[in-house]
Scaffold this active site. Structure first.
Site, PDB file in Angstrom:
ATOM      1  N   GLU A   1       0.828  -1.220   0.000  1.00 46.73           N
ATOM      2  CA  GLU A   1       0.000   0.000   0.000  1.00 46.73           C
ATOM      3  C   GLU A   1       0.859   1.266   0.000  1.00 46.73           C
ATOM      4  OE1 GLU A   1      -2.757  -0.649   3.214  1.00 46.73           O
ATOM      5  OE2 GLU A   1      -3.560  -2.446   2.276  1.00 46.73           O
TER       6      GLU A   1
ATOM      7  N   HIS B   1     -17.183 -10.789   6.608  1.00 48.59           N
ATOM      8  CA  HIS B   1     -15.883 -10.147   6.812  1.00 48.59           C
ATOM      9  C   HIS B   1     -15.065 -10.885   7.863  1.00 48.59           C
ATOM     10  CE1 HIS B   1     -13.240  -6.657   8.223  1.00 48.59           C
ATOM     11  NE2 HIS B   1     -12.872  -6.930   6.992  1.00 48.59           N
ATOM     12  N   HIS B   2     -13.807 -11.153   7.536  1.00 44.95           N
ATOM     13  CA  HIS B   2     -12.846 -11.737   8.480  1.00 44.95           C
ATOM     14  C   HIS B   2     -11.614 -10.847   8.516  1.00 44.95           C
ATOM     15  CE1 HIS B   2     -14.391 -16.138   7.694  1.00 44.95           C
ATOM     16  NE2 HIS B   2     -15.170 -15.486   8.550  1.00 44.95           N
TER      17      HIS B   2
ATOM     18  N   GLU C   1      -5.091  -6.765   2.005  1.00 46.46           N
ATOM     19  CA  GLU C   1      -3.720  -7.088   2.426  1.00 46.46           C
ATOM     20  C   GLU C   1      -3.371  -8.495   1.938  1.00 46.46           C
ATOM     21  OE1 GLU C   1      -6.030  -6.151   5.004  1.00 46.46           O
ATOM     22  OE2 GLU C   1      -5.659  -4.115   4.344  1.00 46.46           O
TER      23      GLU C   1
ATOM     24  N   GLU D   1      -7.112  -6.543  -2.763  1.00 52.45           N
ATOM     25  CA  GLU D   1      -6.671  -5.149  -2.654  1.00 52.45           C
ATOM     26  C   GLU D   1      -5.223  -5.141  -3.160  1.00 52.45           C
ATOM     27  OE1 GLU D   1      -6.949  -1.798   0.846  1.00 52.45           O
ATOM     28  OE2 GLU D   1      -6.021  -3.704   1.303  1.00 52.45           O
TER      29      GLU D   1
ATOM     30  N   GLU E   1      -9.135   4.097   0.880  1.00 55.11           N
ATOM     31  CA  GLU E   1      -9.134   4.307   2.337  1.00 55.11           C
ATOM     32  C   GLU E   1      -7.996   5.243   2.761  1.00 55.11           C
ATOM     33  OE1 GLU E   1      -8.935   0.099   2.874  1.00 55.11           O
ATOM     34  OE2 GLU E   1      -6.924   0.177   3.718  1.00 55.11           O
TER      35      GLU E   1
HETATM   36  C1  NOJ Z   1      -7.975  -2.741   5.883  1.00 52.33           C
HETATM   37  C2  NOJ Z   1      -8.870  -2.998   4.716  1.00 52.33           C
HETATM   38  O1  NOJ Z   1      -8.249  -2.628   3.516  1.00 52.33           O
HETATM   39  C3  NOJ Z   1     -10.149  -2.219   4.934  1.00 52.33           C
HETATM   40  O2  NOJ Z   1     -10.981  -2.313   3.810  1.00 52.33           O
HETATM   41  C4  NOJ Z   1     -10.819  -2.733   6.188  1.00 52.33           C
HETATM   42  O3  NOJ Z   1     -11.964  -1.965   6.443  1.00 52.33           O
HETATM   43  C5  NOJ Z   1      -9.883  -2.618   7.391  1.00 52.33           C
HETATM   44  N1  NOJ Z   1      -8.622  -3.211   7.096  1.00 52.33           N
HETATM   45  C6  NOJ Z   1     -10.487  -3.286   8.609  1.00 52.33           C
HETATM   46  O4  NOJ Z   1     -10.633  -4.649   8.398  1.00 52.33           O
HETATM   47 CA    CA Z   2      -5.858  -2.176   3.136  1.00 55.34          CA
END
Ligand code: NOJ
Ligand code: CA
Length: 653
Positions: free
Chosen positions: A166, A368-369, A442, A460, A466
């Site tokens: 990133e 979501h995990h 990640e 990603e 973000e």
């Molecule tokens: C990083 C992720 O890229 C993001 O989309 C997520 O909301 C946060 N981690 C929390 O899990």
């Molecule tokens: Ca991220």
């Protein structure tokens, strides 16, 4: 042991492998126990003589008395079909030569180097067949070099850094790459060839990063394990393909799809996989309105989830992501993730009830995990966690590994090390078993394995939206098509409409947010803002997000330069409609689009473009929306504002 006829054993050898159209040529050399290769295009040198080889722990280098036993060549020319993505049909057209080697002395090891030369690139890999004295090997180093002219220009992100992939892209000279960088590494040579060095089919091995060696030659730097070795492998073993994509312009590089054709077709039925557009209980956390953790402002409550499901129905969006639904977000979640529970909801969230409600409204829940990199904790719950979602009829999961390192087997390891690679693979296979599609944040970088595992719909693996609110410039997304996106789709989290939010100020115009749905492909595509930002725009800007496809028949790159701008046209998979979009950096730009890629003269164009006064800083909301009848003999002239973009839907009449 290996009784090769003496006359077959060659100490010196040279051979050219030429691409199907005759323009790209790889020369292979064996001399003085050293193996080298070089690449030429139309007689221009693309890659100078570069060394090849592997080094094993506890064993001498395969370097002495190296003999070429035989070579074997074949050609392939087929068309493969992808179940979803940017192009339905891909050409797999190459000339291959395999070089079989043996050591003349003990321990008489044997191995194969396999080269494939395509019109738009070259790939090779090392294959180590089973051999009597070795069932397993520990790789100490891979000697592969990419001997690029040091004066070439490269667009890099650093490797081995806490934020994984990133980072912002930087334009540098190849001669400055003294610290490891990630692949795909895009390069422009002084003789104007555009290359990207990458790998395909990364399984059970450390990912390849690149850095200059002591002779100032770019060399593979395989991500080490915490024991300092590169990989522990069982035989037979083959490394990932080392891939060099070759193009004559930056824009034509963007549709290089060799990563996919170098991967195997799926081994099971994946007809259940469907691409998805979704909203989420998500951006409200980024702008500080809600929290992941339980409390007064908890986002993932049963009530909010129902409201968002109803909103998805009104918006005509098929999916809803729910983050912060499970136990473990309290306090500093980035530190406490070791306790995350993946089958236990917070007390204000009822997963079965929400799953049931979503189903009644025909909305797919995206589970979501967030592992925070605590892989041991996650793996101990993996089966149960995937079963829990599957049992509740959930077919999509976004996973996350937001930690600077992973903890695996009680050790700190890189996400992109062999054990990291194997962990991601385990989740993909378990998800497939449960008919679940994944969007991995990640992640490990893409190496085309979506061809074999189409349930891996997105990842990603680059700096996404973000980071807005200061850490993204308008040029960032103009680098991605030429760099990161050469490794496959990305969940960039598009479509933020709240552009002037104090917490997360966005550095684009509104039209540009629409353009992202076309310029950044993703099999799972998020419309990332809160639904109330969209509700007032259902008949205006949001209409494009609603209409745009998530799977395309074909992609035609139209114009662009790395980090400056990018214009692309994509034809929908399921209709005769086209989508065209473009984005620019800090500089306003005029784009002339020739519509000759259309197949008739009867299209209705819905054009979303920056207004005359739009500017990403001063007037991000300035948008003009218009419709027009156009056809293949027409062209369009579009002005893009600073940090702006445009999106066009062409509906066939
Ligand atoms: C990083 C992720 O890229 C993001 O989309 C997520 O909301 C946060 N981690 C929390 O899990
Ligand atoms: Ca991220």
């Amino acid at each position: 042991m290996f009784k090769w006829a003496k006359w077959l054993l060659r100490e010196e050898f040279e051979k050219d492998i030429v691409s199907p159209n005759g323009r790209l040529r790889c020369r292979f050399y064996l001399k003085n126990d050293q193996i080298h290769y070089s690449i030429f295009k139309d007689e221009k040198t693309i890659l100078r003589k570069s060394k090849l080889g592997l080094k094993f722990c506890g064993e001498k280098l395969i370097e002495n008395n190296l003999r070429l036993v035989r070579t074997q060549s074949h050609r392939k020319n087929e068309t493969i079909e992808m179940p979803w993505g940017e192009d339905r049909f891909l050409k797999n057209n190459y000339h291959e030569t395999a070089f079989y080697f043996a050591e003349a002395d003990k321990p008489n090891r044997i191995f194969t180097l396999r080269f494939r030369v395509f019109d738009d690139g070259l790939a090779f890999r090392y294959e180590i067949p089973p051999q009597p004295k070795f069932q397993q090997l520990v790789i100490a180093d891979e000697l592969t070099e990419f001997n690029i002219d040091p004066n070439a220009t490269a667009w890099k992100i650093p490797a081995y850094q806490p934020d994984r992939y990133e980072y912002n892209y930087e334009k540098v000279a190849v001669s400055s790459l003294r610290q490891s960088v990630h692949t795909p590494l895009t390069i422009r040579t002084p003789n104007d060839a555009y290359l990207s060095i990458h790998e395909a089919a990364l399984y059970d091995y450390g990912s390849m990063t690149l850095k200059l060696n002591e002779n100032l030659i770019l060399k593979s730097d395989i991500t080490p394990l915490s024991d300092g070795t590169k990989a522990h492998v069982l035989l037979p073993f083959q490394t990932p393909w080392r891939l060099i994509m070759v193009a004559s312009s930056a824009i034509s590089l963007t549709t290089n799809r060799l990563i996919y054709v170098l991967n195997d077709p799926p081994r099971e039925d994946f007809s259940w996989v469907k691409t998805l557009k979704f909203i989420g209980i998500w951006w409200a956390m980024y702008v500080g309105e809600w929290t992941w953790a339980p409390g007064e402002r908890h986002g993932a409550t049963t009530e909010h989830a129902k409201e968002y499901i109803d909103a998805a129905v009104r918006l005509g969006i098929s999916g809803l992501l729910i983050e912060g639904w499970n136990d473990g977000w309290e306090g500093d979640w980035l530190q406490n993730g070791i306790h995350n529970k993946f089958t236990v909801s917070t007390s204000d969230f009822n997963l079965p009830e929400i799953a049931h409600y979503a189903k009644s409204k025909n909305i797919e829940i995206v589970g979501h995990h967030e592992t925070v990199g605590f892989v041991d904790n996650y793996e101990s719950q993996l089966e149960a966690a995937y079963n829990y979602y599957a049992k509740n009829g959930i077919h999509y999961i976004k996973t996350g590994y937001a930690g600077s390192m992973m903890s695996i087997n009680g050790r700190r390891e890189y996400h992109h090390s062999q054990v990291g690679v194997n962990h991601y693979q385990k989740t993909i296979e378990l998800a497939a078993k449960n008919h679940i599609c994944l969007d991995i944040h990640e992640p490990i970088k893409g190496t085309g394995i979506e061809r074999t595992w189409p349930n891996l719909l997105s990842r990603e693996g680059a700096r996404g939206q973000e980071y807005e609110g200061g850490a993204i410039s308008p040029s960032h997304a103009c680098f991605l098509p030429y760099t990161r996106l050469l490794s496959g789709g990305m969940d960039y989290t598009n479509g933020i409409f709240d552009l002037t939010n104090n917490v997360k100020r966005i550095s684009t115009t509104l039209a540009r947010q629409l353009a992202y749905f076309v310029t950044i492909y993703s099999g799972m595509t998020m419309a990332a803002d809160r639904p109330f930002m969209y509700e007032g725009n259902l008949k205006s800007a949001f209409k494009f997000i609603h209409d745009v496809s998530t799977s395309f028949e074909k992609t035609i790159p139209l114009a662009g330069e790395i980090g400056e701008y990018y214009v692309v046209a994509r034809k929908d998979r399921d209709s005769e409609n086209w989508y065209v979009a473009g984005i620019t950096d800090e500089n306003p730009r005029h784009i002339h689009i020739n519509l000759d890629f259309l197949d008739s003269n009867v299209y209705r164009a819905e054009i979303y473009q920056d207004s005359e006064t739009a500017h990403y800083r001063d007037n991000p909301f300035g948008i003009d929306i218009a419709t027009k009848h156009v056809g293949k003999s027409d062209s369009l002239d579009i002005n893009l504002a600073a940090g702006g973009g445009f999106a066009i839907r062409l509906e066939k009449k």
